[in-house]
Structures are given as C-alpha cells and as structure tokens.
Design an enzyme around this catalytic site. Structure first.
Site, PDB file in Angstrom:
ATOM      1  N   TRP A 342       9.485  52.488  26.205  1.00  0.00           N
ATOM      2  CA  TRP A 342      10.109  51.463  27.049  1.00  0.00           C
ATOM      3  C   TRP A 342       9.187  50.264  27.226  1.00  0.00           C
ATOM      4  O   TRP A 342       9.649  49.114  27.288  1.00  0.00           O
ATOM      5  CB  TRP A 342      10.448  52.047  28.415  1.00  0.00           C
ATOM      6  N   HIS A 343       7.878  50.508  27.284  1.00  0.00           N
ATOM      7  CA  HIS A 343       6.941  49.411  27.511  1.00  0.00           C
ATOM      8  C   HIS A 343       6.817  48.485  26.311  1.00  0.00           C
ATOM      9  O   HIS A 343       6.377  47.346  26.453  1.00  0.00           O
ATOM     10  CB  HIS A 343       5.567  49.963  27.882  1.00  0.00           C
ATOM     11  N   GLY A 344       7.157  48.940  25.121  1.00  0.00           N
ATOM     12  CA  GLY A 344       7.063  48.069  23.952  1.00  0.00           C
ATOM     13  C   GLY A 344       7.307  48.827  22.660  1.00  0.00           C
ATOM     14  O   GLY A 344       7.362  50.059  22.638  1.00  0.00           O
TER      15      GLY A 344
END
Length: 500
Positions: A342-344
């Site tokens: 989700w963060h990247g």
C-alpha cells in the site's frame, strides 16, 4: 495545496471558517454543502483534472451503496454488487499506483518497453479505502445508506482528504446529523487552532529543518562512514516522526475548528515497548483499518476452515506451534505485506512490510510462548524494550526511505561500519540529541491539550508540563509558534505521506 502552504492559512482557512459561520446560520444542509464545496476547491487547487476522478469515485460508490441497500434481502445479489464495487475501486487504485511502475520494472528486465509514468492522484488510497470500508459495512448491516450531501462531505472533508486519517463512517457520519448546531464554537475554535499551530510548528520548524541532513545521506550512502550513516538514519527518523505527527495534529485541529472530532492517528510511537505497541501508536487509523478489513476476515476464514477439519481455533490453540503458525504468523505476514505494498510499488516497500510483519510475529511469539513472570520478560521491559523497539523501527525506516532495496542494503552496510566516509556533524548530533529527548521525555500534543488517549498504553513523561487552557498565556504561546512557522513555511514543502 498543503496545510503548511501560505495560501492555505492566509486565504483558504479564513474563508472556510467565515463561510461556515455564515452558512451554518441557515441550517444543516447549507453548512454541509459549503464544507463539501470548499473541500472540492481545496482538492482542485492541486489538479482540476483529478478533481473529476474524485467526484466520479464518490458518485460511483454512492450508487453502489444504494444498490447494496436495495438488495438487502438478496444475499447473493448483494455480494455480487459489493464484489463489483470493491474490484472497481481496487482497479482504479491499481491503475494509478501500480500499473506503470510494474510495467517499467518488467521493461528494465527486457520484457516490453518503458511506458513512462503517470501522476498519482493525491489521497487516492485514503478516499478509496474509506469508501470500500463503507460498502463492506453496509453489506454487513453495520452502516446505513446516506444522502448524497452527507456522503460527499464524509469522503471529501478537506482535513483528511489528502493524507488521512482513514475515517470510519460510524464516528463521522453522526456528526453531520441534523441535531447538532452548525456554527462556530469558540472553545472548539480555540482548541483546534492551538492544535493546528503546534502541528505546523512541528512540520515547518523541525521536520523541514532537519530534512537536509537525512536527504544527503540517503542520496549518497556510500559517501558516509559509520557515524555519518547513523546520524543520517536518526535524522530521517526524526523528520518522519515530526512530519507525520505535525500533519496528524494539523488535521485533527482543523476538524475541531468546525466542531468535528477526528480519531487520533499518532500517539508517541517511539515510546512503544514493542512492535505491536508501535503499530497501535503509528498511523493508528491504518492499523485499525487493516485489522478490521484484512487481518480479522483472514482469521475468521482460517478459523472456520480449521473447525471444518476438526481442529480447534481458540486462544488455547494459538499457543501451539500449528495454531500459532496458521492463526497468527501467516495471516500477520500477509497483512503487513499488503500494508507494505500500500505504501508504494517499489520492492523496498514490499520488504518494509515483510520486515514489520516478521517483527510483529516475533512480538506475538514473545507474548505467547514466554511466561509473563520469566526472567527474560522481566529484564526486557520499560526503557530497554523501548530501545530495542526503536532500533527495529530504524532498520525498517531505512527500507521505507531508501530509493530502492539496493540502496537500503548499502545503508545497512554503512550502519555496520562497512563504509569509510563522512562522519556526523556537530549540528546534526545536537539536533538528534535534542529531538530524542523531546520525543522520549515530553508529553505529546494531545496530552498537552488534555484530550483523551488510549488507556491501554499510557505514555511515560518524566518532564511534566502545564495543560493547555484557553487563556492569554497559551494564546500568546501558540500565536508565536504559528507566526514563527508562517515566516519559514514555503509552497514547496509537502508532507511525506502525501505520496501514498
């Protein structure tokens, strides 16, 4: 537009406050419509093109929500509508956030060709996850259909739109009901602006000031020796802490100006005595979200499968190696893997998630298999536990910040003394010592303001400070903080979590 941009607090915020006071005198609908309109203006200042994406997402999910509600007696139809809604939301998120990096990754390995990049819409993860949660709860009977105006404001409300917190409809929707008074409450305004000023000071005067030290090391890790690498890592840890803490304070404070209560999203995470405790303090609404909508459904499904096979799925079963592996370890690793993704889209984010998943599994094993009164548990507690947790978090943050997995490995080598280069500067060391003392010894913002905190994780604050009061002394203090921050803020400054 960011909260720390001059245009925000010189023009946008005063207009929003005055307009809310004016339109609130005409009742709920006009006040809610005004806030929704100003939220769209806030987003449009960044990109009018992507404003239509936001509006389209809201209208699509609103229609899906009413289809789910109308088919409440038809389980299979309702499930199909929900599945379609979730798939469409994730497809849009995947297109903007992951498709182009993934295609370029394959192109770099000789498969296909480089397709360039696309600008990631600000806040797409936050407004997508907020709406998915609403659809899921609506299908499960834990939510009710909303009118379009309330739903629009729920999704777009500008204090949380771009970088969270991830709001839950149960705590926000009731605040948009008819029975509340729509107007300015001077106590809420005073508290909210004080909260905002403290958060802005953290962001502008601490996080932005120390960022250069961290950036120089992360951009060229091989140029720094043992001390220089650790100084750069610690500077980034402080930058990330005060950047996210500052944003969280500003978001909560802005919401309170309009008498809207946001959930706390940051609670002194570097005081955590374990990684489980850390995630209950860092990005608290994200932890709550992935627990409720990822981890818990996985546990429920595994428990049901175990029961079908005649196996126990109780707390006692978790104390066995088989139960611990199937009910805690594997679901936790998968959940934190998704949190990392989700963060990247980079490999470093995937590894970051797996690192923290491994940390949490070890923490659970520590709690499950070691006796509470054992000698090891008695030794590793309090400040010792805080220090160990902090070191683990630092290694995770290196992976989070690094340009790639290879760069992170190079930084780890520097932390182990494998590089010979620049050392730590006196100014860096002074920043680090002062900020670590501030983080570990002082109360956080909500404690200063006398707001509620989690009772299960009290903070240890050796240095006692007076509680905030709506009086002249505190007004002068917060006004000075705001004016100093305003003098140093720039339009180029952005919050680190805006990229997610």
């Amino acid at each position: 537009m960011t909260f720390s941009a001059p245009g925000f607090f010189v023009f946008f915020l005063p207009l929003s406050v005055l307009g809310f006071a004016l339109f609130g005198s005409f009742g709920r609908r006009s006040a809610v419509a005004f806030l929704a309109f100003m939220s769209l203006v806030f987003y449009a200042e960044w990109s009018v093109t992507y404003l239509w994406l936001l509006i389209g997402s809201i209208l699509f999910n609103f229609c899906v929500s009413h289809l789910i509600a109308r088919n409440a007696s038809r389980e299979r139809v309702q499930t199909g509508i929900l599945s379609f809604g979730i798939a469409a939301n994730l497809a849009a998120l995947g297109y903007f956030k992951y498709l182009f990096p993934l295609l370029n990754f394959f192109a770099g390995h000789g498969i296909g060709h480089n397709v360039g990049s696309i600008i990631l819409p600000l806040g797409i993860s936050f407004f997508t996850f907020t709406q998915i949660a609403y659809l899921v709860d609506l299908k499960q009977g834990a939510a009710t259909p909303e009118n379009l105006l309330s739903y629009f404001l729920f999704v777009t409300y500008f204090p949380h739109l771009i970088a969270g917190p991830i709001l839950h409809h149960k705590e926000i929707m009731p605040q948009f009901r008819e029975e509340r008074r729509y107007g300015l409450n001077r106590n809420d305004v005073a508290l909210g602006l004080s909260w905002f000023a403290m958060g802005m000071f953290k962001k502008v005067m601490i996080a932005d000031r120390i960022s250069a030290y961290a950036d120089s090391m992360f951009h060229a890790p091989r140029d720094f020796g043992f001390a220089g690498t650790w100084a750069g890592v610690l500077c980034y840890a402080m930058q990330l802490y005060f950047d996210f803490s500052g944003y969280s304070d500003m978001a909560v404070g802005l919401a309170r100006v309009f008498s809207i209560r946001f959930p706390l999203n940051f609670d002194s995470p570097y005081k955590a005595t374990g990684i489980i405790d850390f995630w209950n303090r860092w990005h608290m609404t994200l932890t709550r979200y992935i627990t409720a909508y990822v981890y818990s459904p996985i546990i429920f499904w595994i428990s049901r499968r175990r029961m079908e096979k005649g196996k126990k799925s109780t707390m006692r079963a978790r104390a066995t190696l088989d139960g611990f592996t199937s009910l805690i370890a594997l679901p936790m690793l998968f959940t934190l893997f998704l949190a990392g993704v989700w963060h990247g889209a980079g490999l470093q984010y995937l590894l970051y998630g797996l690192m923290h998943g491994t940390y949490i599994v070890i923490n659970h094993a520590w709690r499950t298999f070691l006796p509470a009164d054992g000698q090891l548990r008695r030794l590793i507690k309090g400040p010792v536990a805080v220090g160990i947790t902090f070191i683990c978090v630092l290694f995770g943050e290196v992976m989070f910040r690094a340009a790639g997995a290879g760069s992170a490995i190079s930084i780890y080598a520097g932390m182990l003394g494998r590089h010979h280069g620049a050392g730590a500067h006196t100014v860096e060391l002074a920043w680090i010592v002062a900020l670590l003392a501030l983080v570990w010894l002082m109360p956080n913002t909500q404690e200063l303001l006398g707001e509620e905190q989690r009772e299960d994780a009290p903070n240890w604050n050796p240095i006692k400070t007076p509680r905030w009061q709506p009086n002249l002394a505190w007004w002068l203090a917060t006004t000075c903080m705001f004016l100093i921050s305003m003098a140093y803020c720039t339009t180029e400054s952005t919050f680190l979590y805006f990229q997610f």
